[in-house]
Design an enzyme around this catalytic site. Structure first.
Site, PDB file in Angstrom:
ATOM      1  N   ARG A 205       0.806  -1.063  -0.084  1.00 14.75           N
ATOM      2  CA  ARG A 205       0.056   0.031   0.180  1.00 14.75           C
ATOM      3  C   ARG A 205       0.766   0.965  -0.092  1.00 14.75           C
ATOM      4  O   ARG A 205       1.754   1.268   0.945  1.00 14.75           O
ATOM      5  CB  ARG A 205      -0.786  -0.100   1.091  1.00 14.75           C
ATOM      6  CG  ARG A 205      -1.798   1.265   1.510  1.00 14.75           C
ATOM      7  CD  ARG A 205      -2.418   1.398   2.806  1.00 14.75           C
ATOM      8  NE  ARG A 205      -3.269   2.381   3.210  1.00 14.75           N
ATOM      9  CZ  ARG A 205      -2.790   3.567   3.825  1.00 14.75           C
ATOM     10  NH1 ARG A 205      -1.203   3.597   4.147  1.00 14.75           N
ATOM     11  NH2 ARG A 205      -3.501   4.530   4.129  1.00 14.75           N
ATOM     12  N   ASP A 207       1.285   4.668   0.680  1.00 13.01           N
ATOM     13  CA  ASP A 207       0.884   5.479   1.833  1.00 13.01           C
ATOM     14  C   ASP A 207       1.232   6.942   1.266  1.00 13.01           C
ATOM     15  O   ASP A 207       2.159   7.353   0.618  1.00 13.01           O
ATOM     16  CB  ASP A 207       1.582   5.421   3.188  1.00 13.01           C
ATOM     17  CG  ASP A 207       0.824   6.444   4.170  1.00 13.01           C
ATOM     18  OD1 ASP A 207      -0.376   6.090   4.388  1.00 13.01           O
ATOM     19  OD2 ASP A 207       1.381   7.513   4.427  1.00 13.01           O
ATOM     20  N   TYR A 211       1.281  13.027  -2.647  1.00  8.78           N
ATOM     21  CA  TYR A 211       2.175  14.255  -2.120  1.00  8.78           C
ATOM     22  C   TYR A 211       3.880  14.183  -2.283  1.00  8.78           C
ATOM     23  O   TYR A 211       4.468  14.877  -1.610  1.00  8.78           O
ATOM     24  CB  TYR A 211       1.954  14.475  -0.752  1.00  8.78           C
ATOM     25  CG  TYR A 211       0.295  14.277  -0.358  1.00  8.78           C
ATOM     26  CD1 TYR A 211      -0.555  15.044  -0.825  1.00  8.78           C
ATOM     27  CD2 TYR A 211      -0.069  13.450   0.815  1.00  8.78           C
ATOM     28  CE1 TYR A 211      -1.988  14.823  -0.497  1.00  8.78           C
ATOM     29  CE2 TYR A 211      -1.161  12.886   1.036  1.00  8.78           C
ATOM     30  CZ  TYR A 211      -2.159  13.727   0.443  1.00  8.78           C
ATOM     31  OH  TYR A 211      -3.561  13.643   0.708  1.00  8.78           O
ATOM     32  N   LEU A 212       4.130  13.433  -3.154  1.00  5.11           N
ATOM     33  CA  LEU A 212       5.600  13.068  -3.221  1.00  5.11           C
ATOM     34  C   LEU A 212       6.307  14.280  -3.814  1.00  5.11           C
ATOM     35  O   LEU A 212       7.607  14.384  -3.258  1.00  5.11           O
ATOM     36  CB  LEU A 212       5.995  11.758  -4.257  1.00  5.11           C
ATOM     37  CG  LEU A 212       5.118  10.652  -3.896  1.00  5.11           C
ATOM     38  CD1 LEU A 212       5.849   9.599  -4.778  1.00  5.11           C
ATOM     39  CD2 LEU A 212       5.238  10.173  -2.400  1.00  5.11           C
ATOM     40  N   GLU A 249      -2.722   4.861  -1.989  1.00  5.20           N
ATOM     41  CA  GLU A 249      -3.627   5.641  -1.020  1.00  5.20           C
ATOM     42  C   GLU A 249      -3.832   6.987  -1.456  1.00  5.20           C
ATOM     43  O   GLU A 249      -2.822   7.922  -1.373  1.00  5.20           O
ATOM     44  CB  GLU A 249      -3.028   5.441   0.368  1.00  5.20           C
ATOM     45  CG  GLU A 249      -4.102   6.227   1.432  1.00  5.20           C
ATOM     46  CD  GLU A 249      -3.434   7.054   2.432  1.00  5.20           C
ATOM     47  OE1 GLU A 249      -4.191   7.342   3.350  1.00  5.20           O
ATOM     48  OE2 GLU A 249      -2.384   7.338   2.481  1.00  5.20           O
ATOM     49  N   ASP A 315      -7.986   5.170  10.233  1.00  9.15           N
ATOM     50  CA  ASP A 315      -8.111   6.886  10.365  1.00  9.15           C
ATOM     51  C   ASP A 315      -9.625   7.052  10.619  1.00  9.15           C
ATOM     52  O   ASP A 315     -10.324   6.233  10.650  1.00  9.15           O
ATOM     53  CB  ASP A 315      -7.676   7.238   8.879  1.00  9.15           C
ATOM     54  CG  ASP A 315      -6.019   7.001   8.711  1.00  9.15           C
ATOM     55  OD1 ASP A 315      -5.413   7.053   9.644  1.00  9.15           O
ATOM     56  OD2 ASP A 315      -5.742   7.002   7.560  1.00  9.15           O
TER      57      ASP A 315
END
Ligand code: GLC
Ligand code: CA
Length: 965
Positions: A205, A207, A211-212, A249, A315
């Site tokens: 997965r 995560d 946003y890399l 994700e 979450d």
């Protein structure tokens, strides 16, 4: 360590995920923290639940300020929960059970405790080491970027006094973002990926994958650079580890999420975040719109890709992918208590969100399991676990799994104070053990849905078309794949609803409800009308009305076998393991049959056809016997009997049962204890399933049935035979009732309680038989219809007769009887009768068969058998004239030999306690027994041999007419 045997490259389409936290699952060493060994011990539970892929939350060394998503070392195991060796063992054990394992690859950030960060803090500005992370001299860069953890963080920049610069973080300030522009960072993460995939992990997965990268003037999400990196990652995986899966994700709107799957060369799976809150929203509004609307905005996926859908996870229930107004609406509805809110969501589990209403929990689960995508279950939700909104962050939904009612819910043997998070206090009621022992529990229900889901590939792979009925409270859609079609109809309302569905496209198909296998009316061209109770859900398979008969299937094979007792019942499921077939029905208890079989030219053939197989059974009886000539007994009905050298007969039970074998007990009692000469000696047995009994075989005999039919055909009397039979029957009853020291064989008085229960039994049996008969009326030919109507009209009279069982005190005794006594159960040796087969009526449970009964029940059995012999011989005659003649003769024959048999029986029994002395009692017990037999026969014939139904129908009428005062 290899993944499960079949390298099915699209396995993630047919699987069912189970998301779990090792620390919460099971503590094997009593330190208060769940561990890998503990999880390994619970694999049987997971396998039994039916899930097929385990997704493990982060279990790497970490300061755990973000529950392990703050990683301090990518290629190791957190020592608190075990070692790498433990993990390898776990993986082997999971794979051995066909369970796949998906772990976490946190790409975006590390913990500030990671050596990479500590090195970066001290490294020279501009060096490769420093550039592992994203630095800036000012906190005013990338100002368009949202703050995700807006409850705790005020900015995505934090000043680092060691480095004397600001570092970038999308989540907590202790989680600095890695710098993907640095090739060394990419290499380091690919190394981590290789490490876990080489161990045998089946998927990762990814995560926080949107946003890399960071780029000025953007919101720094879903940047082209990110997709380029994913393509590189995927090419690497396909080359080195084909068949492994990447799961994105990406908490984004559908258009953006699809980009993580686009081209089929990035991830294979992505969570469908937007559908999740809309499932809750549709339920709150009692309106299907939110679900249909979001799915209609969801672009199609590349063929090799798949959505992951979920109701809850570790979450908060995120409300990022809804409008501001909708978020308010959701908070107002599902999180009235402000403590239930966190960041942009709700920190609650499924059951409390549904106010523990089973109907709503089931409804959402049914959608989870039937909407397009692969379902992901969150640990604990299968038992309806609660949450604790008083705990910090998202810990309220991460509490220990509840296994039983012991201390700490059976999660850990540690002192309660040492448990890492407090157990939810309703655990004595909500736990695995309690629910496993309750077939109506949420857990049992979940298992059934999972097993149903797994039977239909269409759920994981099919297309989905929404219907648009006028009633907005109804959500209905059709899934189609190859030749499977499933119609799902859901009532989102807390009131009953009706709906008219336009199914004209499917006209002439028959909807079969999948849970109960109930057939609904065939679909026509006019709207299909359904009524649904509050929150009801239906899964219908739409099937061609004519079932395919091309291939011989196991159910066909069973139905053709005489020993199969489930012919009149609706089979729900057939499970085969080794030589045992487990048949579950839509109603009533399941049954297990011994069905050793071999496949010859595409057809199932009974293994009993093989002499070697028969010999091996003989060996299992441990009788010191060798046989050369082997044959099967042809007239066999409920079981299968093998004859060895015409000396021994081995009866093998087809239906398996628990408890003691009555036939063996009675056989030993009669032949060894009582030395009763008129039954064959027991010489051996196989005690556990399959059960079998080896008797002496009496060769060259006819059974009573053959003998009687022959006599009838040749116009012979049967007087002396009937007389002898009456005598032997009484002697049998004496032998079965005179060992007063043995509780199993001593006579017992009736008592008013037993009489009452007998009455009730009779009433029930009559009620059920009459109902079945009434339903089958339309299928009967006219002459039988007349008989059946007459029988049905007598219901009140019958009940009145039964009622005497409550008022007339019975003085005789009840005893262990034969239980299934008829002409087929006696062998004629030329000058005497041998009584065989003490198994009782095959449809009765063995425990019921040991209940003592009136000896007249056996007597009635034989009288009914005389009637059968007479009437069936008659049925064979085709010439109408001859038939009338025969009929008078048959009737006289039946009455004479019945009288002869009864007289001999009464004379032999003398003053035995089982023989009622009072004529009224005698008459009542005999007639009630005759009626019970006839009712049983009616039920049996209707299910098995409808053309024979005439016999018990006319029989019952005759009994009632002669019984009337
Ligand atoms: C993901 C995880 C969440 C974590 C966050 C930051 O969203 O699901 O639990 O806090 O990443 O690592
Ligand atoms: Ca532990």
């Amino acid at each position: 360590m290899k993944p499960p045997a079949s390298i099915n490259n699209e396995w993630y389409k047919d699987t069912i995920f189970y998301e779990l936290r090792i620390r919460s699952f099971y503590d094997s060493n009593g330190d208060g923290i769940g561990d890998i060994k503990g999880l390994t011990q619970k694999l049987d539970y997971l396998q039994d639940l039916g899930v097929t892929t385990l997704w493990l939350l982060p279990f790497y060394p970490s300061p755990k300020k973000d529950d392990g998503y703050d990683i301090a070392n990518y290629c190791a195991v957190d020592p608190e929960i075990g070692t790498l060796g433990d993990f390898k063992k776990f993986l082997t054990e999971a794979h051995r059970r066909g369970l796949r394992v998906v772990t976490e690859l946190v790409l975006n950030h590390t913990s500030d405790q990671h050596p990479w960060f500590q090195r970066a803090q001290r490294a020279k500005a501009g060096s490769a080491d420093r550039d592992f992370y994203v630095w800036s001299d000012t906190p005013n860069r990338y100002t368009e970027v949202r703050i995700i953890f807006n409850d705790t963080e005020k900015s995505n920049w934090t000043y680092d006094p060691v480095a004397k610069a600001y570092y970038w973080h999308r989540f907590f300030s202790h989680q600095p973002d890695l710098n993907f522009d640095n090739p060394k960072v990419q290499q380091a993460l690919i190394h981590a990926l290789d490490f876990w995939l080489a161990l045998g992990v089946d998927g990762l997965r990814l995560d926080a994958v949107p946003y890399l990268y960071e780029r000025d003037g953007t919101n720094c999400e879903n940047l082209p650079e990110t997709f380029a990196f994913l393509e590189k990652l995927r090419a690497h995986v396909d080359k080195k580890f084909p068949g492994r899966m990447l799961l994105a994700e990406a908490n984004q709107w559908p258009d953006d999420t699809v980009r993580y799957l686009a081209g089929g060369n990035k991830c294979q799976m992505a969570f469908h975040f937007p559908i999740m809150p809309r499932l809750y929203m549709a339920l709150a509004r009692e309106d299907r719109f939110p679900i249909i609307d979001i799915l209609s905005q969801t672009p199609p996926l590349p063929a090799s890709c798949q959505w992951g859908i979920f109701l809850r996870n570790h979450d908060e229930l995120t409300l990022e992918m809804v409008t501001e107004e909708e978020r308010d609406e959701m908070w107002a509805f599902y999180a009235k208590d402000p403590r239930a809110r966190i960041n942009m969501g709700i920190r609650r589990r499924l059951a409390p969100l549904m106010e523990n209403d089973r109907r709503k929990i089931e409804l959402l689960n049914m959608l989870l399991f039937s909407l397009p995508g692969t379902p992901i279950l969150y640990y604990g939700d299968e038992i309806g676990m609660g949450d604790n909104i008083k705990l910090s962050d998202r810990n309220g939904v991460r509490t220990p799994m509840q296994w039983n009612s012991d201390k700490n819910a059976g999660f850990s043997k540690a002192h309660t104070k040492r448990i890492y998070l407090p157990v939810i206090d309703d655990y004595t009621r909500i736990n695995v053990e309690v629910e496993q022992n309750d077939s109506l529990s949420l857990l049992s229900w979940t298992k059934r849905v999972i097993s149903l889901r797994k039977k239909h590939k269409v759920f994981g792979r099919g297309t989905c078309t929404f219907l648009e009925p006028e009633n907005d409270k109804i959500l209905a859609f059709i899934r189609e794949y190859e030749d499977e079609r499933i119609l799902v109809v859901t009532n989102l309302s807390h009131n009953a609803q009706h709906v008219a569905l336009d199914l004209s496209k499917y006209h002439e198909l028959t909807p079969i409800e999948l849970f109960g296998k109930t057939t609904f009316p065939i679909i026509g061209k006019t709207p299909f009308i359904l009524t649904l109770g509050p929150y009801a859900v239906f899964w219908f398979s739409l099937e061609k009305s004519q079932p395919d008969t091309d291939s011989v299937t196991l159910p066909d094979f069973l139905k053709k076998s005489r020993w199969f007792g489930g012919k009149g019942r609706m089979i729900e499921q057939i499970q085969v393991s080794d030589n045992v077939v487990n048949v579950t029905y839509t109603e009533g208890p399941s049954e297990r049959y011994f069905v050793p079989r071999i496949l010859v030219k595409g057809e199932w053939v009974d293994a009993f056809q093989s002499p070697a197989f028969c010999r091996s059974l003989l060996k299992m009886t441990k009788a010191p016997i060798r046989a050369s000539k082997i044959r099967l007994l042809e007239s066999e009905q409920s079981n299968t009997s093998i004859i060895f050298d015409d000396c021994y007969i081995l009866k093998v039970y087809r239906k398996l049962s628990e408890g003691k074998n009555l036939e063996k007990e009675i056989g030993l009692h009669l032949t060894q204890k009582m030395r009763f000469p008129n039954t064959p000696k027991v010489v051996g047995f196989i005690e556990s399933n399959p059960m079998a009994i080896l008797h002496e075989f009496i060769p060259n005999t006819k059974n009573g049935w053959e003998l009687a039919c022959e006599a009838l055909q040749q116009g012979k009397k049967f007087l002396s035979e009937a007389k002898l039979l009456g005598k032997r029957t009484a002697e049998l009853h004496i032998a079965l009732s005179s060992d007063t020291k043995n509780k199993a064989f001593s006579p017992e008085p009736y008592g008013s309680l037993y009489q009452q229960s007998l009455y009730q039994t009779m009433r029930n049996q009559a009620g059920i038989t009459f109902r079945q008969l009434r339903r089958g009326l339309s299928a009967l030919p006219s002459d039988m219809l007349k008989l059946a109507t007459k029988v049905l009209d007598s219901e009140q009279m019958l009940l009145a007769r039964f009622s005497e069982l409550r008022t007339l005190p019975l003085r005789s005794h009840r005893i262990q009887i034969h239980g299934d006594y008829h002409l087929g159960q006696v062998l004629y040796t030329g000058n005497d009768f041998m009584i065989i087969d003490f198994e009782g009526e095959p449809s009765r449970k063995s425990s019921t068969r040991t209940i003592k009964r009136s000896a007249l029940y056996d007597v009635a059995g034989m009288l009914r058998s005389f009637h059968y012999a007479a009437t069936s011989t008659l049925m064979k005659e085709e010439d109408a004239k001859k038939r009338t003649l025969l009929s008078t003769r048959a009737e006289i024959w039946y009455r004479t030999i019945s009288r002869e048999f009864l007289t001999a029986y009464i004379n032999t029994a003398g003053n035995a306690s089982f023989l009622p002395a009072d004529p009224a009692e005698f008459r009542l017990l005999l007639n009630i027994s005759l009626i019970e037999k006839a009712l049983y026969e009616i039920g049996y014939e209707q299910n098995n041999r409808p053309s024979w139904l005439r016999i018990p129908l006319s029989g019952l009428i005759d009994i009632l007419e002669r019984d009337s005062p």
